[in-house]
Design a protein around this motif. Structure first.
Motif, PDB file in Angstrom:
ATOM      1  N   ALA A 228      -0.374   4.367   7.618  1.00 56.29           N
ATOM      2  CA  ALA A 228      -0.023   3.635   8.756  1.00 56.29           C
ATOM      3  C   ALA A 228      -1.337   4.017   9.686  1.00 56.29           C
ATOM      4  O   ALA A 228      -1.703   2.944  10.323  1.00 56.29           O
ATOM      5  N   GLU A 229      -1.617   5.422   9.855  1.00 55.95           N
ATOM      6  CA  GLU A 229      -2.689   5.685  10.653  1.00 55.95           C
ATOM      7  C   GLU A 229      -4.131   4.867  10.313  1.00 55.95           C
ATOM      8  O   GLU A 229      -4.574   4.342  11.442  1.00 55.95           O
ATOM      9  N   LEU A 230      -4.374   4.984   8.937  1.00 54.66           N
ATOM     10  CA  LEU A 230      -5.603   4.250   8.757  1.00 54.66           C
ATOM     11  C   LEU A 230      -5.500   2.801   9.237  1.00 54.66           C
ATOM     12  O   LEU A 230      -6.423   2.115   9.396  1.00 54.66           O
ATOM     13  N   ILE A 231      -4.241   2.208   8.931  1.00 58.64           N
ATOM     14  CA  ILE A 231      -4.186   0.768   9.127  1.00 58.64           C
ATOM     15  C   ILE A 231      -4.248   0.446  10.620  1.00 58.64           C
ATOM     16  O   ILE A 231      -5.147  -0.517  11.116  1.00 58.64           O
ATOM     17  N   ARG A 232      -3.752   1.288  11.436  1.00 57.34           N
ATOM     18  CA  ARG A 232      -3.736   1.103  13.026  1.00 57.34           C
ATOM     19  C   ARG A 232      -4.941   1.266  13.428  1.00 57.34           C
ATOM     20  O   ARG A 232      -5.629   0.777  14.387  1.00 57.34           O
ATOM     21  N   GLY A 233      -5.831   2.167  12.512  1.00 53.41           N
ATOM     22  CA  GLY A 233      -7.381   2.365  13.171  1.00 53.41           C
ATOM     23  C   GLY A 233      -8.259   1.134  12.793  1.00 53.41           C
ATOM     24  O   GLY A 233      -9.192   0.919  13.475  1.00 53.41           O
TER      25      GLY A 233
ATOM     26  N   SER B 262       4.236   9.500  -0.777  1.00 53.85           N
ATOM     27  CA  SER B 262       5.313  10.122  -0.087  1.00 53.85           C
ATOM     28  C   SER B 262       5.410  10.054   1.318  1.00 53.85           C
ATOM     29  O   SER B 262       4.280   9.292   1.785  1.00 53.85           O
ATOM     30  N   ALA B 263       6.287  10.425   2.124  1.00 53.50           N
ATOM     31  CA  ALA B 263       6.678  10.132   3.465  1.00 53.50           C
ATOM     32  C   ALA B 263       5.119  10.310   4.288  1.00 53.50           C
ATOM     33  O   ALA B 263       4.640   9.783   5.139  1.00 53.50           O
ATOM     34  N   ALA B 264       4.742  11.648   4.197  1.00 49.41           N
ATOM     35  CA  ALA B 264       3.404  12.094   4.809  1.00 49.41           C
ATOM     36  C   ALA B 264       2.189  11.141   4.349  1.00 49.41           C
ATOM     37  O   ALA B 264       1.442  10.932   5.078  1.00 49.41           O
ATOM     38  N   GLU B 265       2.213  10.901   3.184  1.00 49.15           N
ATOM     39  CA  GLU B 265       1.018   9.902   2.858  1.00 49.15           C
ATOM     40  C   GLU B 265       1.078   8.450   3.448  1.00 49.15           C
ATOM     41  O   GLU B 265       0.162   7.853   3.800  1.00 49.15           O
ATOM     42  N   ILE B 266       2.466   8.034   3.502  1.00 46.17           N
ATOM     43  CA  ILE B 266       2.809   6.619   4.299  1.00 46.17           C
ATOM     44  C   ILE B 266       2.311   6.738   5.670  1.00 46.17           C
ATOM     45  O   ILE B 266       1.571   5.890   6.283  1.00 46.17           O
ATOM     46  N   ASP B 267       2.672   7.971   6.256  1.00 42.67           N
ATOM     47  CA  ASP B 267       2.108   8.192   7.670  1.00 42.67           C
ATOM     48  C   ASP B 267       0.481   8.069   7.681  1.00 42.67           C
ATOM     49  O   ASP B 267      -0.091   7.514   8.825  1.00 42.67           O
ATOM     50  N   GLU B 268      -0.160   8.671   6.650  1.00 43.20           N
ATOM     51  CA  GLU B 268      -1.591   8.564   6.940  1.00 43.20           C
ATOM     52  C   GLU B 268      -2.055   7.157   6.687  1.00 43.20           C
ATOM     53  O   GLU B 268      -3.008   6.715   7.121  1.00 43.20           O
TER      54      GLU B 268
ATOM     55  N   ASP C  82       9.634   0.883   7.841  1.00 40.64           N
ATOM     56  CA  ASP C  82       8.878   1.656   8.797  1.00 40.64           C
ATOM     57  C   ASP C  82       7.519   1.305   8.989  1.00 40.64           C
ATOM     58  O   ASP C  82       7.057   1.506  10.201  1.00 40.64           O
ATOM     59  N   LEU C  83       6.602   1.334   7.832  1.00 45.35           N
ATOM     60  CA  LEU C  83       5.329   1.199   7.805  1.00 45.35           C
ATOM     61  C   LEU C  83       4.943  -0.192   8.389  1.00 45.35           C
ATOM     62  O   LEU C  83       4.491  -0.452   9.226  1.00 45.35           O
ATOM     63  N   VAL C  84       5.860  -1.120   8.078  1.00 45.40           N
ATOM     64  CA  VAL C  84       5.604  -2.724   8.622  1.00 45.40           C
ATOM     65  C   VAL C  84       5.908  -2.847  10.118  1.00 45.40           C
ATOM     66  O   VAL C  84       5.132  -2.917  10.809  1.00 45.40           O
ATOM     67  N   MET C  85       7.117  -2.036  10.339  1.00 47.55           N
ATOM     68  CA  MET C  85       7.370  -2.114  11.997  1.00 47.55           C
ATOM     69  C   MET C  85       6.447  -1.202  12.710  1.00 47.55           C
ATOM     70  O   MET C  85       6.287  -1.457  13.768  1.00 47.55           O
TER      71      MET C  85
ATOM     72  N   PRO D 143       0.594  -1.202   0.046  1.00 45.48           N
ATOM     73  CA  PRO D 143       0.063   0.027  -0.012  1.00 45.48           C
ATOM     74  C   PRO D 143       0.773   1.449   0.026  1.00 45.48           C
ATOM     75  O   PRO D 143       0.099   2.387  -0.449  1.00 45.48           O
ATOM     76  N   ALA D 144       2.057   0.995   0.389  1.00 42.88           N
ATOM     77  CA  ALA D 144       2.732   2.253   0.387  1.00 42.88           C
ATOM     78  C   ALA D 144       3.703   2.798  -0.873  1.00 42.88           C
ATOM     79  O   ALA D 144       4.138   3.738  -0.895  1.00 42.88           O
ATOM     80  N   ALA D 145       3.642   1.880  -1.895  1.00 46.89           N
ATOM     81  CA  ALA D 145       4.435   2.108  -2.871  1.00 46.89           C
ATOM     82  C   ALA D 145       3.946   3.107  -3.776  1.00 46.89           C
ATOM     83  O   ALA D 145       2.767   3.515  -3.892  1.00 46.89           O
ATOM     84  N   GLY D 146       4.762   4.254  -3.958  1.00 51.55           N
ATOM     85  CA  GLY D 146       4.777   5.145  -4.750  1.00 51.55           C
ATOM     86  C   GLY D 146       4.177   6.402  -4.086  1.00 51.55           C
ATOM     87  O   GLY D 146       3.619   7.475  -4.288  1.00 51.55           O
TER      88      GLY D 146
END
Lengths: 292, 265
Positions: B197-202, B189-195, B217-220, B184-187
């Motif tokens: 990650a937030e969605l998945i955590r949610g 930006s760092a900020a979008e990856i954080d978003e 970082d996303l996986v961990m 899901p993080a392919a392509g």
């Protein structure tokens, strides 16, 4: 002026039929990327079935129903049996297969019903309406033709835009692999797409039958006109097919009325070549190359 | 939604897949429990995508078995997935460019639509009601992901991060019991990856999630458990913290550079 109005009215009537054939071609092109050269022969078969019903004493409406039902079945069977095996093969294979089917159906019709064209009754009188003492080239039957085609267009639009099934049909046509992962039975959607297309084609066959008569080769020109209309509209656009049909109908009507009726077919070819030269993607297509 | 409440949703037991002479998956076992995020990592060619494709029914394993809610999955096909309750996103986007954002999501909502062949064809009232319900559910998902304003637009012109959300909304709209995310993080930006990650955590506590990802970082950051594949074999499995320090993993996947980074950090 009256002459111009009359030619326009006649053009709209024949254009409605062209639009229906064009729509049949476009539906199949969108679903399977195949130009169905057998469309003319398929609607010839269904119109023969309708003629047989009338010949056996059935009513016009029963015959129309028989044509539509057999169109639905014929479309589904052709997709399952003839087209399915060449899907995902080079495009030319499907083209050859539909051309072959065209020849087979035409020969079969000749064997079953004979080569002599039969007359086909219209649903209503073909006597022109009279407005303020002027006879118009528009009869109650012409109105029925326009109305029937318009009703089918509206029904199809509602199906595609307003229903879940229509969404699946579009999804399967746009990206079959992804659609499959979303739970869409893509194979069924393709079969249904062909069935719907053949249904629209069979309607066109019955509507045009009173003027061209019913014979194995009587409907060949319908494929040419329908294809031209579809290309004018851009093969991908159902709305374009309708507009293309009406434009072509009017253009051919003017050619026949102002120049010579012998030049109608040539006029269609001229229109086809002009559109292909000026706007190869048709007047309504978004973009993108295609191979036929 | 039957089945024991806390059981593993998805279970692979000794799954082996061979493409010609190449062993793509070698006796891989894996479980994905409800309500937790399971990460699958590994270098390119490790078999991550093959594993996805086995679950989706594109590839049939040579041996081993696949269990879904305790029952063996034998001959399922890709179009059965949503009905089983498995949603997935694709590598890249896999959106229908000819449909609007809302329609894209509605295609994914198919699981709950009961429109039969004939009733849909005749546009009977029930089909109409279903369609309205479907539209409502799809819109709700778009709203949750904060992209409801794009509903009527074609996805092609939208920023990549927004399109990723559309793909996610489509996978979520059938209310899957298991969500499979393919990179899901392919392509992004760092900020979008954080978003993301937030969605998945949610989602934790909701559906089971299987996350295949390169982005460490996303996986961990989001996974409860990580499985590491290398040349088709599971070389390590456990909590993210433990995986990070596992020497076999460092050698196979993270490589010298990362170990160096870890040392200096």
């Amino acid at each position: 002026m009256v002459r111009f109005i009359n030619l326009t009215l006649a053009g709209i009537t024949s254009g409605a039929v062209f639009a229906a054939v064009a729509l049949a071609l476009v539906l199949i092109w969108r679903a399977t990327r195949v130009v169905n050269f057998a469309q003319g022969a398929m609607l010839m078969i269904t119109t023969f079935i309708a003629w047989s019903v009338i010949d056996a004493g059935g009513s016009y409406w029963l015959a129309l129903g028989a044509a539509l039902a057999s169109g639905l079945v014929l479309g589904a069977v052709v997709e399952r049996v003839v087209v399915r095996p060449v899907e995902n093969k080079p495009h030319l294979n499907a083209v050859i297969v539909t051309l072959g089917l065209f020849v087979v159906l035409q020969a079969a019709a000749g064997m079953i019903w004979g080569d002599t064209p039969h007359s086909y009754p219209p649903a209503f009188t073909i006597r022109g309406l009279s407005v303020a003492g002027t006879w118009l080239l528009l009869s109650p039957f012409d109105l029925f033709v326009i109305g029937a085609v318009a009703a089918v267009m509206v029904a199809l639009t509602l199906l595609f835009v307003r229903t879940d099934l229509g969404l699946k049909l579009r999804a399967a046509a746009f990206a079959p692999e992804i659609a499959r992962l979303q739970g869409v039975r893509v194979g069924r959607m393709l079969t249904l797409g062909w069935a719907l297309a053949a249904l629209v084609g069979s309607l066109a066959g019955v509507l045009v039958a009173p003027s061209v008569f019913v014979g194995p080769t009587q409907f060949d020109a319908m494929l040419v006109f329908g294809f031209t209309a579809a290309v004018i509209g851009g093969l991908d656009s159902p709305a374009g097919a309708v507009v293309g049909g009406l434009l072509l109908g009017c253009a051919l009507s003017y050619v026949s009325g102002y120049v010579s009726s012998d030049l109608v077919t040539m006029g269609a070819l001229a229109a086809l070549i002009t559109v292909l030269m000026v706007r190869p993607n048709g007047l309504f297509a978004a973009s993108g190359g295609r191979r036929v | 939604m039957s089945g024991p409440p806390s059981a593993d949703l998805l279970e692979l037991r000794d799954v082996t897949v061979r493409f010609g002479g190449l062993l793509a998956l070698d006796a891989v076992s894996l479980t994905a429990p409800r309500g937790r995020v399971t990460g699958v990592i590994g270098p390119n060619g490790a078999g991550k995508t093959t594993l996805f494709n086995v679950v989706c029914g594109f590839v049939r394993p040579e041996s081993g078995e696949l269990r879904w809610r305790g029952a063996r999955l034998g001959r399922h096909r890709p179009h059965d997935l949503t009905r089983l309750g498995i949603g997935r996103t694709l590598q890249g986007l896999g959106l229908f460019q000819g449909l609007t954002v809302l329609e894209n999501v509605m295609v994914g909502a198919d699981r709950h639509a009961r429109t039969g062949f004939a009733s849909g064809l005749l546009a009977l009232p029930r089909a109409d009601r279903d369609e309205a319900a479907l539209r409502g559910r799809a819109l709700a998902r778009l709203e949750e992901l904060g992209i409801a304003d794009t509903a009527a637009r074609p996805p092609g012109g939208l920023p990549y991060g927004v399109q990723k959300r559309v793909a996610l909304a489509r996978a979520l709209v059938c209310e899957p019991d298991l969500l499979m995310l393919d990179e899901p993080a392919a392509g992004l930006s760092a900020a979008e990856i954080d978003e993301i990650a937030e969605l998945i955590r949610g989602m934790r506590g909701g559906p089971g999630v299987v996350l295949v990802e390169h982005h460490m970082d996303l996986v961990m950051g989001v996974c409860d458990r990580v499985v590491v594949l290398d040349f088709g074999k599971v070389i390590a499995a456990g909590e993210p913290a433990g995986i990070r320090d596992d020497p076999a993993v460092l050698d196979a996947y993270l490589g010298e550079e990362v170990r160096h980074d870890e040392g200096t950090a």
